[in-house]
Design a protein around this motif. Structure first.
Motif, PDB file in Angstrom:
ATOM      1  N   TYR A  60       0.820  -1.210   0.000  1.00 25.88           N
ATOM      2  CA  TYR A  60       0.000   0.000   0.000  1.00 25.88           C
ATOM      3  C   TYR A  60       0.859   1.267   0.000  1.00 25.88           C
ATOM      4  N   SER A  61       0.446   2.232  -0.841  1.00 26.43           N
ATOM      5  CA  SER A  61       1.059   3.568  -0.892  1.00 26.43           C
ATOM      6  C   SER A  61       2.581   3.497  -0.980  1.00 26.43           C
ATOM      7  N   LEU A  62       3.046   2.591  -1.819  1.00 27.56           N
ATOM      8  CA  LEU A  62       4.481   2.421  -2.066  1.00 27.56           C
ATOM      9  C   LEU A  62       4.992   3.567  -2.941  1.00 27.56           C
ATOM     10  N   LYS A  63       6.223   3.978  -2.720  1.00 32.15           N
ATOM     11  CA  LYS A  63       6.828   4.969  -3.610  1.00 32.15           C
ATOM     12  C   LYS A  63       7.270   4.286  -4.905  1.00 32.15           C
ATOM     13  N   TRP A  64       7.188   5.008  -6.019  1.00 32.67           N
ATOM     14  CA  TRP A  64       7.675   4.470  -7.293  1.00 32.67           C
ATOM     15  C   TRP A  64       8.270   5.615  -8.093  1.00 32.67           C
ATOM     16  N   SER A 109       4.717   9.360  -4.609  1.00 29.85           N
ATOM     17  CA  SER A 109       4.603   8.960  -3.203  1.00 29.85           C
ATOM     18  C   SER A 109       3.625   7.820  -2.967  1.00 29.85           C
ATOM     19  N   LYS A 110       2.768   7.526  -3.967  1.00 26.25           N
ATOM     20  CA  LYS A 110       1.748   6.484  -3.784  1.00 26.25           C
ATOM     21  C   LYS A 110       1.538   5.747  -5.102  1.00 26.25           C
ATOM     22  N   ALA A 111       1.958   4.474  -5.131  1.00 25.97           N
ATOM     23  CA  ALA A 111       1.865   3.678  -6.358  1.00 25.97           C
ATOM     24  C   ALA A 111       0.563   2.891  -6.462  1.00 25.97           C
ATOM     25  N   ASP A 112      -0.412   3.181  -5.582  1.00 30.09           N
ATOM     26  CA  ASP A 112      -1.651   2.392  -5.561  1.00 30.09           C
ATOM     27  C   ASP A 112      -2.298   2.314  -6.944  1.00 30.09           C
ATOM     28  N   HIS A 122      -1.908  -1.165 -13.953  1.00 27.96           N
ATOM     29  CA  HIS A 122      -1.139  -2.282 -14.516  1.00 27.96           C
ATOM     30  C   HIS A 122      -2.014  -3.529 -14.627  1.00 27.96           C
ATOM     31  N   GLY A 123      -2.699  -3.870 -13.527  1.00 27.74           N
ATOM     32  CA  GLY A 123      -3.549  -5.058 -13.539  1.00 27.74           C
ATOM     33  C   GLY A 123      -4.699  -4.926 -14.514  1.00 27.74           C
ATOM     34  N   TYR A 124      -5.304  -3.754 -14.542  1.00 24.51           N
ATOM     35  CA  TYR A 124      -6.452  -3.538 -15.433  1.00 24.51           C
ATOM     36  C   TYR A 124      -6.041  -3.638 -16.900  1.00 24.51           C
ATOM     37  N   TYR A 125      -4.878  -3.146 -17.223  1.00 26.31           N
ATOM     38  CA  TYR A 125      -4.368  -3.225 -18.601  1.00 26.31           C
ATOM     39  C   TYR A 125      -4.230  -4.674 -19.055  1.00 26.31           C
ATOM     40  N   HIS A 126      -3.819  -5.539 -18.144  1.00 25.18           N
ATOM     41  CA  HIS A 126      -3.567  -6.942 -18.497  1.00 25.18           C
ATOM     42  C   HIS A 126      -4.827  -7.810 -18.429  1.00 25.18           C
ATOM     43  N   LEU A 127      -5.952  -7.213 -18.140  1.00 27.37           N
ATOM     44  CA  LEU A 127      -7.199  -7.964 -18.036  1.00 27.37           C
ATOM     45  C   LEU A 127      -7.810  -8.201 -19.416  1.00 27.37           C
ATOM     46  N   LYS A 128      -8.270  -9.420 -19.638  1.00 22.97           N
ATOM     47  CA  LYS A 128      -8.990  -9.742 -20.873  1.00 22.97           C
ATOM     48  C   LYS A 128     -10.303  -8.951 -20.921  1.00 22.97           C
ATOM     49  N   HIS A 129     -10.826  -8.713 -22.108  1.00 21.00           N
ATOM     50  CA  HIS A 129     -12.038  -7.900 -22.252  1.00 21.00           C
ATOM     51  C   HIS A 129     -13.216  -8.486 -21.468  1.00 21.00           C
ATOM     52  N   SER A 130     -13.263  -9.801 -21.373  1.00 19.80           N
ATOM     53  CA  SER A 130     -14.365 -10.460 -20.667  1.00 19.80           C
ATOM     54  C   SER A 130     -13.999 -10.835 -19.230  1.00 19.80           C
ATOM     55  N   GLY A 131     -12.813 -10.421 -18.787  1.00 22.73           N
ATOM     56  CA  GLY A 131     -12.333 -10.844 -17.474  1.00 22.73           C
ATOM     57  C   GLY A 131     -12.762  -9.938 -16.332  1.00 22.73           C
ATOM     58  N   VAL A 132     -12.318 -10.296 -15.126  1.00 21.76           N
ATOM     59  CA  VAL A 132     -12.637  -9.544 -13.908  1.00 21.76           C
ATOM     60  C   VAL A 132     -11.360  -9.390 -13.080  1.00 21.76           C
ATOM     61  N   GLY A 191      -7.419  13.353  -4.466  1.00 21.27           N
ATOM     62  CA  GLY A 191      -7.590  14.173  -5.662  1.00 21.27           C
ATOM     63  C   GLY A 191      -6.374  14.202  -6.563  1.00 21.27           C
ATOM     64  N   SER A 192      -6.171  15.326  -7.247  1.00 19.35           N
ATOM     65  CA  SER A 192      -5.055  15.545  -8.179  1.00 19.35           C
ATOM     66  C   SER A 192      -5.038  14.445  -9.232  1.00 19.35           C
ATOM     67  N   ALA A 193      -3.850  13.883  -9.518  1.00 25.68           N
ATOM     68  CA  ALA A 193      -3.720  12.887 -10.584  1.00 25.68           C
ATOM     69  C   ALA A 193      -4.587  11.668 -10.316  1.00 25.68           C
ATOM     70  N   GLU A 194      -4.654  11.237  -9.056  1.00 30.33           N
ATOM     71  CA  GLU A 194      -5.461  10.066  -8.723  1.00 30.33           C
ATOM     72  C   GLU A 194      -6.941  10.337  -8.988  1.00 30.33           C
ATOM     73  N   GLY A 195      -7.383  11.567  -8.694  1.00 28.99           N
ATOM     74  CA  GLY A 195      -8.773  11.926  -8.965  1.00 28.99           C
ATOM     75  C   GLY A 195      -9.084  11.888 -10.449  1.00 28.99           C
TER      76      GLY A 195
END
Length: 525
Positions: free
Chosen positions: A301-305, A327-330, A336-346, A359-363
């Protein structure tokens, strides 16, 4: 849980006793897990020797060792073992042989070290598996002999356990138990390698609602830890041998545990694709990037990257126009995970509540995901579920093929049982979440299906209390009863004061100062 699994757990826990007093669980887990794994490989090979070379295929390991030693130069046997198992352990380095040296007091730690080195070099699948098994660590003992004695104790304790001839997944389940015990004892360090089983079950089952994967499926965990989360699919998908597992882990020690865990759960090499690497900086896999039926994740959680500007051209992040903050890689893990998801996947992922409202970029990223209809559900979990943190967390469920932009909100934060110092989801809690998620209807003080317009009115803030009202009104105060209670208290106070004065009147000071103090007390009352 089977009796076999229970007895295995007890035996493994007993074996840990020889190390508990010498180092913390985050260190001694490497010795215990490595020893169990080596014995399993060695014993499995010897039982194969019995089947190939003996008319007593149900013989003992000692009988198998003797037959193996007598046929050590049999090239046909060695080739058959290598072909069927993918490895060969020389007679002098089998667990049985090393244990004999322990029992006759001729054991030296370099014998075990040589055995590990030979196995690691025999198959790329085993490369580096035992690098954390430090045979010369002073934690094992202050002198070479004490270190040798400690390793010998572990070898003897594990040597008593039958690891191969166990039904079904009992060995794998016992190994999982051992990992969970280490997590319990490791405290915050446990977050590096273990997700509590109940949370793993929920994450897995959320991705399977309404799905039929009897023809096969692919699953992916980009922050896999010990692989426990991935292996849950084997329990809920039929047939389990048609699951292909993909996992990446940055911590080498944890990655090695995951490989052992997969092998001890009898996952064929062709069905497991594991990689030791940085998920965010080194995207993987790249050959078929959008091909997973299920993505599950419990990232740090909230890892730096790095959030390097070059990532704006990365297909994982480019569609959103901004990058998650350094400051937060959440959201970096999430995208990343969503990009690798198949169109019919979950996809189901556990994150801190901040991803719902920051807010900001995350928002901006959150708004884009909502406008695309990507977010299917938000599920609030109880606090103190994890060994690594006590904060409450949230599961986000994602889809790419949704027909609407509704979001199902579930507040499950109050449904749990307390076990010692941890909270734990019960089976009824998990089933309630799954049923509510499936039905997608409002449940008073528990769940709400929010339309996109409602979410938009809230400025794309997904904080659960905005959608699920769990406020409980205080019961009305009985004023007359309150007045009567106050009168009774006053009366009792007066009676007590009179009683104390009576006691004080009977007292006499032993000198003038004591008498003066006594008079002061009487005046106060």
């Amino acid at each position: 849980m089977s009796n076999t699994t229970t007895s295995l757990e007890q035996a493994l826990n007993s074996a840990a006793e020889s190390l508990r007093s010498k180092m913390d669980a985050n260190e001694y887990k490497n010795y215990l897990l490595g020893t169990v794994f080596y014995k399993y490989l060695s014993d499995n090979m010897l039982y194969n020797v019995l089947e190939l070379m003996s008319d007593k295929p149900n013989g003992t390991l000692e009988e198998a060792q003797k037959i193996y030693e007598d046929n050590a130069d049999n090239a046909e046997l060695v080739n058959e073992l290598r072909l069927s198992l993918g490895y060969v352990i020389e007679p002098a380095y089998t667990y049985n042989s090393i244990l004999s040296a322990v029992n006759n007091h001729s054991f030296q730690v370099n014998q075990l070290g040589d055995a590990f080195n030979k196995l690691e070099s025999s198959n790329s699948d085993f490369e580096g598996l035992f690098e954390d098994y430090d045979l010369y660590s002073k934690r094992l003992g202050s002198t070479p002999q004490k270190r040798t004695d400690t390793i010998a104790e572990v070898l003897q304790a594990i040597g008593k356990i039958e690891l191969v001839k166990t039904p079904g997944d009992s060995l794998g389940d016992a190994y999982e138990y051992l990992i969970s015990q280490f997590a319990s004892e490791s405290g915050k360090k446990a977050g590096e390698f273990y997700t509590p089983q109940q949370v793993s079950e929920l994450l897995t089952r959320l991705t399977l609602v309404g799905k039929d994967y009897s023809a096969g499926m692919t699953v992916y965990d980009p922050a896999m830890g010990s692989g426990s989360l991935l292996l849950n699919f084997k329990k809920y998908v039929t047939p389990p041998d048609r699951i292909t597992y993909y996992g990446q882990e940055i911590n080498t020690s944890t990655y090695n545990i995951a490989k052992m865990n997969m092998i001890l759960h009898h996952i064929e090499q062709s069905n497991r694709h594991l990689r030791n690497g940085d998920t965010l900086d080194e995207d993987w896999p790249v050959e078929e990037p959008n091909n997973f039926d299920a993505v599950v994740m419990n990232p740090p959680y909230s890892l730096k990257w790095s959030a390097n500007k070059g990532f704006l051209d990365d297909p994982r992040f480019a569609p959103y126009g901004v990058l998650p903050p350094k400051s937060k890689a959440d959201y970096a893990f999430l995208l990343h995970g969503y990009y690798h998801l198949k169109h019919s996947g979950v996809m189901s992922i556990v994150l801190p509540h901040g991803v719902l409202f920051r807010g900001s970029a995350e928002g901006k990223i959150r708004q884009k995901l909502l406008e695309n209809g990507a977010i299917d559900a938000i599920i609030g979990l109880p606090s103190n579920l994890f060994y690594s943190t006590s904060i409450p967390t949230v599961i986000l469920v994602f889809k790419k093929d949704k027909q609407d932009r509704d979001v199902m909100f579930i507040d499950a934060s109050k449904d749990f049982e307390k076990v010692k110092t941890q909270n734990r989801l019960r089976e009824e809690d998990i089933n309630r979440i799954l049923t509510t998620y499936t039905v997608r209807q409002d449940v008073e003080k528990y769940a709400h299906l929010a339309k996109f317009d409602e979410i938009k009115e809230n400025d794309f803030n997904l904080s659960i209390p905005r959608y699920v009202d769990t406020f409980e009104e205080e019961p009305p105060v009985d004023v007359q009863k309150l007045v009567a209670d106050m009168a009774n208290i006053t009366k009792e106070e007066e009676e007590t004061t009179v009683e104390i004065r009576q006691y004080l009147d009977e007292l006499v000071g032993t000198d003038s100062n004591a008498q003066k103090t006594l008079e002061q007390l009487k005046n106060i009352l």
